[in-house]
Design an enzyme around this catalytic site. Structure first.
Site, short mmCIF file in Angstrom:
data_model
loop_
_atom_site.label_atom_id
_atom_site.label_comp_id
_atom_site.label_asym_id
_atom_site.label_seq_id
_atom_site.Cartn_x
_atom_site.Cartn_y
_atom_site.Cartn_z
N ASP A 36 -12.50 59.65 6.41
CA ASP A 36 -13.73 60.27 5.93
C ASP A 36 -14.29 61.21 7.00
OD1 ASP A 36 -13.34 58.67 3.81
OD2 ASP A 36 -15.15 57.44 4.07
N SER A 85 -15.24 63.26 -33.92
CA SER A 85 -15.06 61.88 -33.45
C SER A 85 -13.77 61.34 -34.07
CB SER A 85 -16.27 61.04 -33.81
OG SER A 85 -16.42 61.02 -35.19
N LEU A 86 -13.51 60.07 -33.89
CA LEU A 86 -12.25 59.51 -34.36
C LEU A 86 -12.49 58.48 -35.44
CD1 LEU A 86 -10.55 58.86 -30.89
CD2 LEU A 86 -9.76 60.50 -32.63
N LYS A 118 -8.44 54.49 -25.08
CA LYS A 118 -9.72 55.03 -25.51
C LYS A 118 -10.74 54.64 -24.44
CE LYS A 118 -12.74 55.47 -29.50
NZ LYS A 118 -14.02 55.22 -28.83
N LYS A 322 -9.52 49.85 -32.33
CA LYS A 322 -10.49 49.27 -31.40
C LYS A 322 -10.16 47.80 -31.15
CE LYS A 322 -14.66 50.95 -31.62
NZ LYS A 322 -15.67 51.56 -30.78
N CYS A 417 -35.35 27.97 -0.57
CA CYS A 417 -35.99 27.59 0.69
C CYS A 417 -37.50 27.38 0.56
CB CYS A 417 -35.69 28.64 1.77
SG CYS A 417 -36.55 30.19 1.48
N CYS A 432 -37.21 36.83 -2.04
CA CYS A 432 -37.58 35.77 -1.11
C CYS A 432 -37.76 36.45 0.25
CB CYS A 432 -36.44 34.74 -1.04
SG CYS A 432 -36.52 33.70 0.42
N CYS A 437 -33.38 32.31 4.86
CA CYS A 437 -33.11 31.51 3.65
C CYS A 437 -31.60 31.23 3.61
CB CYS A 437 -33.54 32.31 2.43
SG CYS A 437 -33.06 31.57 0.87
S1 IVH Z 1 -9.63 62.33 -28.90
C1 IVH Z 1 -10.61 65.21 -32.12
N1 IVH Z 1 -8.86 60.61 -27.07
O1 IVH Z 1 -13.94 58.57 -28.26
C2 IVH Z 1 -10.47 63.96 -31.36
N2 IVH Z 1 -11.15 60.63 -27.70
O2 IVH Z 1 -15.01 58.87 -31.49
C3 IVH Z 1 -11.23 64.02 -30.13
N3 IVH Z 1 -12.54 59.04 -26.45
O3 IVH Z 1 -16.19 61.07 -28.68
C4 IVH Z 1 -11.23 62.79 -29.39
N4 IVH Z 1 -10.94 58.24 -25.17
O4 IVH Z 1 -15.10 61.12 -26.39
C5 IVH Z 1 -9.88 61.08 -27.80
N5 IVH Z 1 -8.05 59.19 -25.40
C6 IVH Z 1 -9.07 59.65 -26.13
C7 IVH Z 1 -10.38 59.15 -26.00
C8 IVH Z 1 -11.40 59.67 -26.81
C9 IVH Z 1 -12.23 58.19 -25.47
C10 IVH Z 1 -13.88 59.23 -27.05
C11 IVH Z 1 -14.22 60.66 -27.35
C12 IVH Z 1 -14.87 60.66 -28.71
C13 IVH Z 1 -14.79 59.25 -29.14
C14 IVH Z 1 -14.16 59.18 -30.51
#
Ligand code: IVH
Length: 511
Positions: A36, A85-86, A118, A322, A417, A432, A437
């Site tokens: 460092d 999202s997925l 994920k 999940k 204590c 404390c 202690c």
């Molecule tokens: S792919 C179009 N891959 O999970 C697909 N998402 O609901 C875009 N996440 O908001 C997402 N790990 O931020 C993808 N290996 C991964 C991921 C991932 C986490 C999050 C992502 C997204 C949510 C999915």
């Protein structure tokens, strides 16, 4: 006399390059090559030449990560393409059905899938223009996110300027304008350390989990605060303008080759292999350095992805499996108070033993007395408990109240204590006040001997507790005058074990 300007420019360039390399070795690859101190010296040297030659200033210099005196405003940023999202499932049958459906839609062509963790963090989009980090934004509602550029610039694993790793740093050789999406997260060990120091300072309530810690740290008003938080970034998907790669796997590789760390993905072509990999990952869940809440399966080919397209919110070419939640219900038998190494008193719920994600737990932290009040918990209540990785189990909420429960006030005297307990102004923590202690001493010594500090192998909680109880050690210095005859009085200690411990104590002197 000033060195010639061209030689100063050369020196600046080479120092920046060297520092970036060490940043990558330290923050991305976890294999630092210098101490460092040596690193700090390089930065100081660069700062001083940059100060003398302001004409070579650059916003991507490693000295410019932390914006000084500016507070992050979090304006709105409209994503060039929506951040989707997925689709989620908890069922392996549904994953298999999804694979079948995708295979049917693609038809005769060769199909390859990739599986990756994920990450349980905060979704973030990075936009690079001409090889320079221009903007960083959170997902927000998918259409519009928050501008977190100033704070993301402080994350050392996010390059401010793209570089070709291993070969040249000629910017012309790079994909210069690209949007990369990924996850900002905190490693579990960094999260535990951060919480420990936050509660020792007593100013902030500790974070409930690494995701909250990442999210809270990212949204700090002052970038200098975010800079001190151990945030990291891993790329996992291509944003607008980054769809030029033939496959997801190639996208991840290309991104990594310009210095942006990307998620580790594995390729498979059959349902059986995919499910086997997912099951193995679930078993290994605790061994990941960061929290993962499942595995994502993606179709690899970009052309095939495009053919499947997306619904309004989710791509049809990916699915998230999940993991089973690590939450369970139990009843609080008793609330006790634990004294930490800095004297902070933490309320702990002793609960009826319950299995959570395969581990039986009987205690869970309540963090502090504000949290006790917020949750409204008391003895006899039925509560939800959650265990996140190797993080201490915690109480999430009260499921049903014990009708005759009485509120738990903070103790007025130290439970160990008997000394006075105080709450300092603007602090969450009760402490404390007695520096001698025995519980504080025991915790402080255990921490001192732990891997995070002096790393004295063999001096765990059980040994420290006996040394303190037998009054053989009462402060750090005392560790260095332990005698073999002392150790032989401890439980299960014979000459060999005592010798090993004394050697470990000796060895720690050089740390
Ligand atoms: S792919 C179009 N891959 O999970 C697909 N998402 O609901 C875009 N996440 O908001 C997402 N790990 O931020 C993808 N290996 C991964 C991921 C991932 C986490 C999050 C992502 C997204 C949510 C999915």
């Amino acid at each position: 006399m000033k060195p010639a300007s061209s030689s100063a420019e050369k020196k600046i360039r080479s120092l920046r390059k060297e520092i970036r390399r060490h940043d990558r070795l330290y923050y991305v690859e976890s294999r630092p090559e210098i101490s460092d101190e040596e690193y700090d010296n390089l930065v100081k040297k660069l700062e001083s030449i940059e100060k003398e030659f302001p004409e070579f200033d650059s916003p991507t210099s490693p000295t410019r990560r932390v914006a000084r005196g500016i507070s992050a405003g979090f304006g709105k940023i409209r994503h060039a393409a929506p951040m989707l999202s997925l689709e989620n499932t908890y069922s392996s049958d549904e994953v298999k059905e999804w694979i079948k459906r995708v295979e049917r839609l693609i038809g005769d062509e060769k199909k390859e899938f990739v599986v990756e963790p994920k990450i349980d963090g905060v979704s973030c989009s990075l936009v690079y223009e001409n090889g320079t980090l221009l903007r960083a934004a959170t997902r927000g509602d998918g259409e519009t996110g928050e501008d977190v550029t100033l704070n993301v610039r402080t994350i050392r694993s996010v390059p401010l300027a793209l570089v070709k790793i291993g070969e040249t740093d000629n910017p012309a050789a790079l994909p210069t304008t690209i949007e990369v999406r990924g996850e900002i997260y905190m490693e579990k060990s960094d999260f535990a350390r951060l919480n420990e120091s936050l509660s020792a300072e007593g100013k902030d309530a500790p974070f409930a989990n690494p995701r909250n810690a990442a999210s809270g740290s990212l949204r700090q008003k002052y970038p200098s605060v975010t800079a001190r938080r151990p945030l990291k970034f891993l790329a996992h998907s291509a944003g607008a303008g980054a769809r030029t790669f033939p496959s997801h796997m190639e996208f991840l590789k290309a991104v990594a080759s310009v210095g942006i760390p990307s998620v580790k993905a594995s390729g498979f072509s059959s349902s059986v292999e995919i499910m086997r990999h997912i099951r193995r990952a679930e078993e290994q869940r605790d061994n990941y350095p960061f929290e993962i809440d499942g595995m994502v399966v993606k179709l690899n080919s970009s052309l095939q992805q495009e053919r499947l397209g997306s619904t309004a919110r989710q791509p049809r070419w990916a699915i998230a499996y999940k993991f089973a939640p690590r939450r369970a219900t139990s009843k609080i038998k008793k609330i006790t108070f634990q004294v930490g190494r800095t004297g902070v008193i933490t309320p702990v719920a002793e609960i009826e033993p319950v299995a959570v994600g395969g581990v039986v737990i009987s205690r869970a932290t309540l963090h502090n007395f504000d949290e006790v009040a917020r949750l409204g918990v008391a003895e006899g209540d039925t509560v939800a408990v959650e265990r996140a990785g190797d993080v201490i189990p915690k109480i999430i909420k009260v499921e049903s109240k014990n009708p005759s429960a009485v509120p738990i006030p903070p103790p007025k005297k130290c439970p160990v204590c008997g000394s006075t307990v105080v709450r300092e102004e603007r602090e969450v923590a009760y402490r404390c006040v007695n520096p001698s202690c025995p519980e504080q001493i025991e915790r402080a010594l255990t921490h001192f001997a732990s891997r995070d500090a002096m790393n004295i192998e063999g001096m765990g909680e059980a040994v420290v507790s006996q040394l303190v109880a037998k009054k053989m050690v009462s402060d750090f210095a005392g560790i260095y005058s332990i005698k073999e005859s002392d150790l032989l009085e401890l439980e299960l200690f014979k000459a060999k074990k005592a010798g090993n411990l004394l050697a470990a104590v000796e060895e720690s002197k050089s740390r």
